[in-house]
Design a protein around this motif. Structure first.
Motif, PDB file in Angstrom:
ATOM      1  N   MET A   5       0.878  -1.601   0.003  1.00 19.23           N
ATOM      2  CA  MET A   5       0.166   0.200   0.270  1.00 19.23           C
ATOM      3  C   MET A   5       0.966   1.185   0.033  1.00 19.23           C
ATOM      4  SD  MET A   5      -2.863  -1.069   0.373  1.00 19.23           S
ATOM      5  CE  MET A   5      -4.419  -0.474   0.908  1.00 19.23           C
ATOM      6  N   VAL A   6       0.538   2.394  -0.745  1.00 23.20           N
ATOM      7  CA  VAL A   6       0.869   3.847  -0.366  1.00 23.20           C
ATOM      8  C   VAL A   6       0.297   5.225  -0.352  1.00 23.20           C
ATOM      9  CG1 VAL A   6       2.538   5.284  -2.032  1.00 23.20           C
ATOM     10  CG2 VAL A   6       2.374   2.470  -2.688  1.00 23.20           C
ATOM     11  N   LYS A   7       0.862   5.734   0.602  1.00 23.25           N
ATOM     12  CA  LYS A   7      -0.102   6.386   0.733  1.00 23.25           C
ATOM     13  C   LYS A   7       0.445   7.823   0.407  1.00 23.25           C
ATOM     14  CE  LYS A   7      -2.019   6.939   4.877  1.00 23.25           C
ATOM     15  NZ  LYS A   7      -2.610   7.360   6.466  1.00 23.25           N
ATOM     16  N   HIS A   8       0.045   8.846  -0.166  1.00 24.24           N
ATOM     17  CA  HIS A   8       0.278  10.213  -0.338  1.00 24.24           C
ATOM     18  C   HIS A   8      -0.834  11.153   0.282  1.00 24.24           C
ATOM     19  CE1 HIS A   8       0.696  12.992  -3.614  1.00 24.24           C
ATOM     20  NE2 HIS A   8      -0.894  13.180  -3.230  1.00 24.24           N
ATOM     21  N   VAL A   9       0.268  12.372   1.450  1.00 21.91           N
ATOM     22  CA  VAL A   9       0.016  13.304   1.879  1.00 21.91           C
ATOM     23  C   VAL A   9       0.373  14.102   1.298  1.00 21.91           C
ATOM     24  CG1 VAL A   9       0.572  14.344   4.419  1.00 21.91           C
ATOM     25  CG2 VAL A   9       0.381  10.902   3.803  1.00 21.91           C
ATOM     26  N   LEU A  10      -0.463  14.803   1.028  1.00 19.74           N
ATOM     27  CA  LEU A  10      -0.091  16.575   0.333  1.00 19.74           C
ATOM     28  C   LEU A  10      -1.027  17.820   1.225  1.00 19.74           C
ATOM     29  CD1 LEU A  10       0.711  18.486  -2.177  1.00 19.74           C
ATOM     30  CD2 LEU A  10      -1.625  17.627  -2.466  1.00 19.74           C
ATOM     31  N   PHE A  11       0.354  18.471   1.541  1.00 18.60           N
ATOM     32  CA  PHE A  11      -0.567  19.717   2.019  1.00 18.60           C
ATOM     33  C   PHE A  11      -0.266  20.854   1.612  1.00 18.60           C
ATOM     34  CE2 PHE A  11       2.021  16.986   4.668  1.00 18.60           C
ATOM     35  CZ  PHE A  11       1.229  16.930   6.638  1.00 18.60           C
ATOM     36  N   VAL A  12      -1.217  21.813   1.460  1.00 17.87           N
ATOM     37  CA  VAL A  12      -1.421  23.045   0.605  1.00 17.87           C
ATOM     38  C   VAL A  12      -1.656  23.996   1.916  1.00 17.87           C
ATOM     39  CG1 VAL A  12      -2.857  23.797  -0.795  1.00 17.87           C
ATOM     40  CG2 VAL A  12      -3.182  21.137  -0.776  1.00 17.87           C
ATOM     41  N   LYS A  13      -1.371  25.353   1.323  1.00 19.62           N
ATOM     42  CA  LYS A  13      -1.654  26.290   2.049  1.00 19.62           C
ATOM     43  C   LYS A  13      -1.817  27.543   0.460  1.00 19.62           C
ATOM     44  CE  LYS A  13       1.706  28.263   4.877  1.00 19.62           C
ATOM     45  NZ  LYS A  13       1.856  28.223   6.293  1.00 19.62           N
ATOM     46  N   LEU A  14      -3.274  27.751   1.285  1.00 16.99           N
ATOM     47  CA  LEU A  14      -3.974  28.485   0.616  1.00 16.99           C
ATOM     48  C   LEU A  14      -3.559  30.038   0.473  1.00 16.99           C
ATOM     49  CD1 LEU A  14      -7.051  26.809   0.359  1.00 16.99           C
ATOM     50  CD2 LEU A  14      -5.763  27.135  -0.519  1.00 16.99           C
ATOM     51  N   LYS A  15      -3.863  30.751  -0.273  1.00 15.73           N
ATOM     52  CA  LYS A  15      -3.652  32.041  -0.960  1.00 15.73           C
ATOM     53  C   LYS A  15      -4.746  33.083  -0.586  1.00 15.73           C
ATOM     54  CE  LYS A  15      -1.771  31.726  -5.432  1.00 15.73           C
ATOM     55  NZ  LYS A  15      -1.736  31.868  -6.921  1.00 15.73           N
ATOM     56  N   ASP A  16      -5.923  32.243  -0.194  1.00 15.77           N
ATOM     57  CA  ASP A  16      -7.368  33.773   0.816  1.00 15.77           C
ATOM     58  C   ASP A  16      -7.244  31.567   1.872  1.00 15.77           C
ATOM     59  OD1 ASP A  16      -9.551  33.811   1.183  1.00 15.77           O
ATOM     60  OD2 ASP A  16     -10.748  33.305  -0.395  1.00 15.77           O
ATOM     61  N   ASN A  17      -7.284  31.857   2.822  1.00 13.80           N
ATOM     62  CA  ASN A  17      -7.207  30.463   4.172  1.00 13.80           C
ATOM     63  C   ASN A  17      -8.792  31.220   4.478  1.00 13.80           C
ATOM     64  OD1 ASN A  17      -6.672  32.284   5.312  1.00 13.80           O
ATOM     65  ND2 ASN A  17      -5.654  30.606   6.516  1.00 13.80           N
ATOM     66  N   SER A  18      -9.390  31.526   3.829  1.00  8.91           N
ATOM     67  CA  SER A  18     -10.870  32.036   4.536  1.00  8.91           C
ATOM     68  C   SER A  18     -11.575  30.160   4.805  1.00  8.91           C
ATOM     69  CB  SER A  18     -11.197  32.771   3.654  1.00  8.91           C
ATOM     70  OG  SER A  18     -12.740  31.828   2.659  1.00  8.91           O
ATOM     71  N   PRO A  19     -12.528  30.371   5.596  1.00  6.12           N
ATOM     72  CA  PRO A  19     -13.080  28.777   5.887  1.00  6.12           C
ATOM     73  C   PRO A  19     -14.547  28.519   4.493  1.00  6.12           C
ATOM     74  CG  PRO A  19     -13.632  30.255   7.267  1.00  6.12           C
ATOM     75  CD  PRO A  19     -13.280  31.333   6.885  1.00  6.12           C
ATOM     76  N   ALA A  20     -14.636  29.660   3.597  1.00  5.66           N
ATOM     77  CA  ALA A  20     -14.928  29.104   2.343  1.00  5.66           C
ATOM     78  C   ALA A  20     -13.972  28.254   1.473  1.00  5.66           C
ATOM     79  CB  ALA A  20     -15.718  29.937   1.596  1.00  5.66           C
ATOM     80  N   SER A  21     -12.765  29.061   1.448  1.00  3.68           N
ATOM     81  CA  SER A  21     -11.929  28.329   0.148  1.00  3.68           C
ATOM     82  C   SER A  21     -11.251  27.316   1.009  1.00  3.68           C
ATOM     83  CB  SER A  21     -10.507  30.072   0.330  1.00  3.68           C
ATOM     84  OG  SER A  21     -11.279  31.151  -0.577  1.00  3.68           O
ATOM     85  N   CYS A  22     -11.225  27.128   1.910  1.00  3.11           N
ATOM     86  CA  CYS A  22     -10.694  25.684   2.842  1.00  3.11           C
ATOM     87  C   CYS A  22     -11.729  25.208   2.392  1.00  3.11           C
ATOM     88  CB  CYS A  22     -10.684  25.802   3.599  1.00  3.11           C
ATOM     89  SG  CYS A  22      -8.726  26.746   4.437  1.00  3.11           S
ATOM     90  N   GLU A  23     -13.329  25.084   2.652  1.00  2.00           N
ATOM     91  CA  GLU A  23     -14.208  24.093   2.075  1.00  2.00           C
ATOM     92  C   GLU A  23     -14.130  23.323   0.791  1.00  2.00           C
ATOM     93  OE1 GLU A  23     -15.857  22.519   3.843  1.00  2.00           O
ATOM     94  OE2 GLU A  23     -14.821  22.537   5.694  1.00  2.00           O
ATOM     95  N   ALA A  24     -13.946  24.708   0.118  1.00  2.43           N
ATOM     96  CA  ALA A  24     -13.981  24.330  -1.140  1.00  2.43           C
ATOM     97  C   ALA A  24     -12.877  23.287  -1.688  1.00  2.43           C
ATOM     98  CB  ALA A  24     -14.047  26.206  -2.432  1.00  2.43           C
ATOM     99  N   VAL A  25     -11.749  23.282  -1.289  1.00  6.60           N
ATOM    100  CA  VAL A  25     -10.741  22.713  -1.757  1.00  6.60           C
ATOM    101  C   VAL A  25     -10.730  21.513  -1.120  1.00  6.60           C
ATOM    102  CG1 VAL A  25      -7.914  21.802  -1.129  1.00  6.60           C
ATOM    103  CG2 VAL A  25      -9.108  24.237  -2.006  1.00  6.60           C
ATOM    104  N   LYS A  26     -11.124  21.422   0.388  1.00 12.08           N
ATOM    105  CA  LYS A  26     -11.694  19.773   0.720  1.00 12.08           C
ATOM    106  C   LYS A  26     -12.723  19.125  -0.012  1.00 12.08           C
ATOM    107  CE  LYS A  26     -14.067  17.949   5.078  1.00 12.08           C
ATOM    108  NZ  LYS A  26     -14.011  18.088   6.500  1.00 12.08           N
ATOM    109  N   GLU A  27     -14.438  19.594  -0.783  1.00 12.00           N
ATOM    110  CA  GLU A  27     -15.272  19.701  -1.370  1.00 12.00           C
ATOM    111  C   GLU A  27     -13.995  18.414  -2.990  1.00 12.00           C
ATOM    112  OE1 GLU A  27     -18.205  18.185  -0.170  1.00 12.00           O
ATOM    113  OE2 GLU A  27     -17.234  19.439   1.831  1.00 12.00           O
TER     114      GLU A  27
END
Length: 96
Positions: A1-23
């Motif tokens: 098994m392979v695990k891929h972990v990606l961390f992203v820092k957003l230009k706009d880290n508002s809750p709405a932007s974070c939720e959009a990326v999550k979805e």
């Protein structure tokens, strides 16, 4: 098994932007059938060294990770969007 972990820092880290990326990340489970597990988290501490969103996904093999990296949905829908909205990212891929 392979695990891929990606961390992203957003230009706009508002809750709405974070939720959009999550979805968007979560939508990959519906479009890429060889993803075994997929989790997405949004940072709540917002410290100076925090990243905003983390993606963790599991595939069966290194070959499947390569397939994921070149998958049309991943490349054209997810990756292209993330490249527009991120200010930084980091990744770790490991076999377990």
């Amino acid at each position: 098994m392979v695990k891929h972990v990606l961390f992203v820092k957003l230009k706009d880290n508002s809750p709405a932007s974070c939720e959009a990326v999550k979805e968007l990340f979560l939508s990959m489970k519906e479009h890429i059938d060889f993803i075994r597990e997929l989790q997405v988290g949004i940072d709540y501490l917002h410290s100076e060294r925090s990243y905003d969103v983390v993606l963790e996904l599991v595939v069966d093999s290194p070959e499947d990770l390569e397939r994921y990296q070149s998958n049309d949905y991943h490349v054209h829908k997810v990756k292209s969007y993330i490249h527009k909205v991120r200010s930084a990212s980091a990744t770790v891929d490991y076999i377990y």
